[in-house]
Design a protein around this motif. Sequence first.
Motif, PDB file in Angstrom:
ATOM      1  N   ASP A   1      -1.267   5.412  -2.050  1.00  9.89           N
ATOM      2  CA  ASP A   1      -0.658   6.733  -1.906  1.00  9.89           C
ATOM      3  C   ASP A   1      -0.834   7.168  -0.449  1.00  9.89           C
ATOM      4  O   ASP A   1      -1.957   7.239   0.044  1.00  9.89           O
TER       5      ASP A   1
ATOM      6  N   TYR B   1      -3.598   1.791  -6.188  1.00 10.32           N
ATOM      7  CA  TYR B   1      -3.327   1.283  -7.533  1.00 10.32           C
ATOM      8  C   TYR B   1      -2.976  -0.184  -7.361  1.00 10.32           C
ATOM      9  O   TYR B   1      -2.497  -0.594  -6.308  1.00 10.32           O
TER      10      TYR B   1
ATOM     11  N   TYR C   1       4.345   5.576  -1.505  1.00  8.92           N
ATOM     12  CA  TYR C   1       3.339   4.518  -1.527  1.00  8.92           C
ATOM     13  C   TYR C   1       3.660   3.419  -0.518  1.00  8.92           C
ATOM     14  O   TYR C   1       4.828   3.061  -0.338  1.00  8.92           O
TER      15      TYR C   1
ATOM     16  N   VAL D   1       1.351   5.728 -11.846  1.00  4.73           N
ATOM     17  CA  VAL D   1       1.175   6.219 -10.477  1.00  4.73           C
ATOM     18  C   VAL D   1       1.790   7.614 -10.382  1.00  4.73           C
ATOM     19  O   VAL D   1       2.896   7.846 -10.853  1.00  4.73           O
TER      20      VAL D   1
END
Length: 127
Positions: free
Chosen positions: A24, A31, A51, A46
Amino acid sequence: MAYSGYIEGKVDPVVNNFLITAEDTASQIRYSAVTGPDGYFVIFNVPVSVYDVRAYKAGFKQSSDVTAYVQSNSLSDSVTVAVEQYAGSSISGSTSFIAGAVAKPTDIVLRDKKTLDVIPGLSVSTD
């Protein structure tokens, strides 16, 4: 209401077992997922954000960032991450101990520092 979505995609060329991370850009929370045999991956749950997606695997260069957008009006994004295998390397050096009084053929291998497993493809035989 907080939304969450997913990022899907593939590595190109198709290779399995890549670690894929999606960071992020605002919070720096990461993630991850692993590619399957077809090079495909999905990162679920998410939050809505932007991202930076990267791929990692031993023997391959770190991929360049690919940007993925998970937005409230489109809760998924599909990306392709280009990966490149290292072309090859060389290691040079010398041995200072050869068993026995007469020089005999010797195998030299590189081992993983933690597991002591022989690293495939990095063996050398000398005459």
